[in-house]
Scaffold this motif. Structure first.
Motif, PDB file in Angstrom:
ATOM      1  N   ASN A  70       5.283  10.238  -5.033  1.00 37.27           N
ATOM      2  CA  ASN A  70       4.568  11.464  -5.388  1.00 37.27           C
ATOM      3  C   ASN A  70       3.056  11.270  -5.351  1.00 37.27           C
ATOM      4  O   ASN A  70       2.336  12.035  -4.718  1.00 37.27           O
ATOM      5  CB  ASN A  70       5.003  11.952  -6.769  1.00 37.27           C
ATOM      6  CG  ASN A  70       6.391  12.551  -6.753  1.00 37.27           C
ATOM      7  OD1 ASN A  70       6.893  12.962  -5.717  1.00 37.27           O
ATOM      8  ND2 ASN A  70       7.029  12.600  -7.913  1.00 37.27           N
ATOM      9  N   SER A  71       2.574  10.248  -6.020  1.00 46.37           N
ATOM     10  CA  SER A  71       1.132  10.015  -6.118  1.00 46.37           C
ATOM     11  C   SER A  71       0.599   9.172  -4.964  1.00 46.37           C
ATOM     12  O   SER A  71      -0.612   9.147  -4.742  1.00 46.37           O
ATOM     13  CB  SER A  71       0.803   9.317  -7.430  1.00 46.37           C
ATOM     14  OG  SER A  71       1.334   7.999  -7.439  1.00 46.37           O
ATOM     15  N   ARG A  72       1.481   8.468  -4.283  1.00 45.05           N
ATOM     16  CA  ARG A  72       1.147   7.517  -3.214  1.00 45.05           C
ATOM     17  C   ARG A  72       0.381   6.303  -3.745  1.00 45.05           C
ATOM     18  O   ARG A  72      -0.259   5.593  -2.969  1.00 45.05           O
ATOM     19  CB  ARG A  72       0.372   8.193  -2.077  1.00 45.05           C
ATOM     20  CG  ARG A  72       1.135   9.338  -1.403  1.00 45.05           C
ATOM     21  CD  ARG A  72       2.347   8.795  -0.636  1.00 45.05           C
ATOM     22  NE  ARG A  72       3.235   9.858  -0.219  1.00 45.05           N
ATOM     23  CZ  ARG A  72       3.053  10.647   0.853  1.00 45.05           C
ATOM     24  NH1 ARG A  72       1.992  10.471   1.619  1.00 45.05           N
ATOM     25  NH2 ARG A  72       3.937  11.570   1.149  1.00 45.05           N
ATOM     26  N   LYS A  73       0.458   6.087  -5.040  1.00 48.72           N
ATOM     27  CA  LYS A  73      -0.045   4.828  -5.574  1.00 48.72           C
ATOM     28  C   LYS A  73       0.823   3.713  -5.009  1.00 48.72           C
ATOM     29  O   LYS A  73       2.023   3.895  -4.784  1.00 48.72           O
ATOM     30  CB  LYS A  73       0.019   4.822  -7.100  1.00 48.72           C
ATOM     31  CG  LYS A  73      -0.884   5.847  -7.759  1.00 48.72           C
ATOM     32  CD  LYS A  73      -0.707   5.846  -9.272  1.00 48.72           C
ATOM     33  CE  LYS A  73      -1.576   6.901  -9.925  1.00 48.72           C
ATOM     34  NZ  LYS A  73      -1.408   6.932 -11.402  1.00 48.72           N
ATOM     35  N   SER A  74       0.218   2.550  -4.784  1.00 46.50           N
ATOM     36  CA  SER A  74       0.986   1.489  -4.130  1.00 46.50           C
ATOM     37  C   SER A  74       0.480   0.119  -4.533  1.00 46.50           C
ATOM     38  O   SER A  74      -0.648  -0.032  -5.023  1.00 46.50           O
ATOM     39  CB  SER A  74       0.900   1.635  -2.607  1.00 46.50           C
ATOM     40  OG  SER A  74      -0.443   1.505  -2.168  1.00 46.50           O
ATOM     41  N   ILE A  75       1.331  -0.863  -4.289  1.00 45.96           N
ATOM     42  CA  ILE A  75       0.944  -2.256  -4.480  1.00 45.96           C
ATOM     43  C   ILE A  75       1.659  -3.098  -3.439  1.00 45.96           C
ATOM     44  O   ILE A  75       2.843  -2.884  -3.156  1.00 45.96           O
ATOM     45  CB  ILE A  75       1.258  -2.733  -5.920  1.00 45.96           C
ATOM     46  CG1 ILE A  75       0.676  -4.126  -6.157  1.00 45.96           C
ATOM     47  CG2 ILE A  75       2.742  -2.693  -6.224  1.00 45.96           C
ATOM     48  CD1 ILE A  75       0.620  -4.507  -7.619  1.00 45.96           C
ATOM     49  N   ILE A  76       0.915  -3.987  -2.804  1.00 48.63           N
ATOM     50  CA  ILE A  76       1.441  -4.899  -1.789  1.00 48.63           C
ATOM     51  C   ILE A  76       1.213  -6.310  -2.294  1.00 48.63           C
ATOM     52  O   ILE A  76       0.067  -6.737  -2.470  1.00 48.63           O
ATOM     53  CB  ILE A  76       0.728  -4.710  -0.437  1.00 48.63           C
ATOM     54  CG1 ILE A  76       0.779  -3.241   0.004  1.00 48.63           C
ATOM     55  CG2 ILE A  76       1.336  -5.614   0.627  1.00 48.63           C
ATOM     56  CD1 ILE A  76      -0.156  -2.929   1.168  1.00 48.63           C
ATOM     57  N   GLU A  77       2.290  -7.048  -2.521  1.00 51.37           N
ATOM     58  CA  GLU A  77       2.192  -8.384  -3.105  1.00 51.37           C
ATOM     59  C   GLU A  77       2.659  -9.436  -2.105  1.00 51.37           C
ATOM     60  O   GLU A  77       3.723  -9.299  -1.497  1.00 51.37           O
ATOM     61  CB  GLU A  77       3.033  -8.468  -4.373  1.00 51.37           C
ATOM     62  CG  GLU A  77       2.586  -7.497  -5.466  1.00 51.37           C
ATOM     63  CD  GLU A  77       3.526  -7.472  -6.647  1.00 51.37           C
ATOM     64  OE1 GLU A  77       3.152  -8.003  -7.708  1.00 51.37           O
ATOM     65  OE2 GLU A  77       4.638  -6.931  -6.492  1.00 51.37           O
ATOM     66  N   SER A  78       1.855 -10.472  -1.954  1.00 49.46           N
ATOM     67  CA  SER A  78       2.244 -11.627  -1.154  1.00 49.46           C
ATOM     68  C   SER A  78       1.881 -12.885  -1.934  1.00 49.46           C
ATOM     69  O   SER A  78       1.315 -12.807  -3.030  1.00 49.46           O
ATOM     70  CB  SER A  78       1.543 -11.618   0.210  1.00 49.46           C
ATOM     71  OG  SER A  78       0.200 -12.029   0.075  1.00 49.46           O
ATOM     72  N   SER A  79       2.191 -14.023  -1.358  1.00 54.25           N
ATOM     73  CA  SER A  79       1.935 -15.271  -2.086  1.00 54.25           C
ATOM     74  C   SER A  79       0.447 -15.575  -2.208  1.00 54.25           C
ATOM     75  O   SER A  79       0.024 -16.295  -3.118  1.00 54.25           O
ATOM     76  CB  SER A  79       2.643 -16.432  -1.382  1.00 54.25           C
ATOM     77  OG  SER A  79       2.207 -16.543  -0.027  1.00 54.25           O
ATOM     78  N   ASN A  80      -0.368 -15.027  -1.304  1.00 57.99           N
ATOM     79  CA  ASN A  80      -1.785 -15.365  -1.289  1.00 57.99           C
ATOM     80  C   ASN A  80      -2.720 -14.240  -1.713  1.00 57.99           C
ATOM     81  O   ASN A  80      -3.892 -14.483  -2.013  1.00 57.99           O
ATOM     82  CB  ASN A  80      -2.200 -15.838   0.119  1.00 57.99           C
ATOM     83  CG  ASN A  80      -1.530 -17.137   0.499  1.00 57.99           C
ATOM     84  OD1 ASN A  80      -1.444 -18.051  -0.311  1.00 57.99           O
ATOM     85  ND2 ASN A  80      -1.042 -17.219   1.724  1.00 57.99           N
ATOM     86  N   TYR A  81      -2.216 -13.001  -1.733  1.00 52.84           N
ATOM     87  CA  TYR A  81      -3.082 -11.875  -2.088  1.00 52.84           C
ATOM     88  C   TYR A  81      -2.234 -10.701  -2.574  1.00 52.84           C
ATOM     89  O   TYR A  81      -1.021 -10.636  -2.352  1.00 52.84           O
ATOM     90  CB  TYR A  81      -3.944 -11.440  -0.903  1.00 52.84           C
ATOM     91  CG  TYR A  81      -3.146 -11.036   0.313  1.00 52.84           C
ATOM     92  CD1 TYR A  81      -2.599  -9.752   0.448  1.00 52.84           C
ATOM     93  CD2 TYR A  81      -2.926 -11.949   1.339  1.00 52.84           C
ATOM     94  CE1 TYR A  81      -1.849  -9.396   1.552  1.00 52.84           C
ATOM     95  CE2 TYR A  81      -2.182 -11.599   2.456  1.00 52.84           C
ATOM     96  CZ  TYR A  81      -1.652 -10.324   2.556  1.00 52.84           C
ATOM     97  OH  TYR A  81      -0.910  -9.972   3.648  1.00 52.84           O
ATOM     98  N   THR A  82      -2.910  -9.776  -3.244  1.00 52.82           N
ATOM     99  CA  THR A  82      -2.295  -8.526  -3.670  1.00 52.82           C
ATOM    100  C   THR A  82      -3.262  -7.391  -3.366  1.00 52.82           C
ATOM    101  O   THR A  82      -4.441  -7.465  -3.711  1.00 52.82           O
ATOM    102  CB  THR A  82      -1.979  -8.538  -5.171  1.00 52.82           C
ATOM    103  OG1 THR A  82      -1.108  -9.626  -5.473  1.00 52.82           O
ATOM    104  CG2 THR A  82      -1.308  -7.233  -5.590  1.00 52.82           C
TER     105      THR A  82
END
Length: 250
Positions: A70-82
């Protein structure tokens, strides 16, 4: 007893009318889209079914995505960065200064947008029009052009071109322009092949994406890379996550 029976009948009628009104509302909502696009939505599980979901999760390579639909808030998590987006601004956390090679403002919803096709093309502020069909290896794919009203999103001068199978209305190709970095309209497009799908909770979503090259005449000729972009661990659900999920940690 007669009063009780009469009451029961009235309740049944009210419920039936309510259900019918919901169906009519759904049909009316689809009228603002081109009929061909409405058929594409239907071929992928229906826009109604998609909009009942609140949260999308998927994995691309080493990146784990969580998106509030709905809001298009997001989070992308990897081992080296977020990389995150809290609804107002994008943010980045990395283990060292060279861990993430990109622009968080551009990247935070890039692959979500490609992945959530064709349903993101139902967003507000979109203008639809016909476009020339795409011909690849002698096969013709009808197309729909998607443009944006001024000020919509971070790149309102972007254009997308959805091409679909004329028999099944399943999405097959996507062409697009990128105007984020200079805010100037473009004619040259990049092209993605959508040819491998997976069904999640009744919704047909891509399993792989393949970027294709074009020749000097603009004809789509061959994949740019032999390794497709692959999406795994996909989950769609009706639960809304706490907004703090998408805030940058202190």
């Amino acid at each position: 007893m007669k009063k009780i029976i009469t009451l029961i009948i009235l309740v049944v009628i009210i419920i039936a009318c309510s259900s019918e009104n919901k169906k009519e509302t759904s049909q009316l909502n689809l009228e603002k889209y081109p009929s061909e696009l409405a058929e594409v939505f239907k071929a992928h599980g229906s826009l109604d079914a998609w909009q009942q979901n609140k949260t999308l999760l998927f994995t691309k390579g080493e990146e784990n995505y969580t998106v509030d639909l709905n809001s298009r808030k997001s989070i992308i998590e990897s081992s080296n960065y977020t990389v995150g987006y809290n609804g107002e601004e994008a943010w980045l956390m990395e283990k060292d200064s060279a861990a993430f090679k990109g622009n968080p403002d551009f990247y935070h919803n890039l692959f979500f947008y490609f992945y959530a096709m064709p349903f993101v093309l139902a967003d507000d502020g979109i203008k639809y029009s016909e476009t020339e069909p795409l011909v690849v290896d002698g096969k013709t794919y009808p197309g729909i052009k998607i443009a944006y009203q001024d000020g919509v999103g971070a790149s309102s001068k972007d254009n997308y071109y959805l091409y679909y199978n004329k028999d099944t209305h399943q999405m097959e190709w996507l062409a697009y322009t990128v105007t984020f970095f200079d805010n100037k309209p473009k004619d040259q497009t990049s092209v993605i092949k959508y040819d491998n799908w997976q069904v999640v909770n009744g919704i047909k979503l891509p399993k792989t994406l393949v970027w294709y090259a074009k020749d000097s005449l603009g004809n789509v000729v061959a994949p740019k890379d032999k390794s497709p972009v692959t999406f795994t661990k996909v989950s769609l659900n009706t639960n809304t996550l706490d907004s703090k999920t998408f805030e940058k940690p202190n």
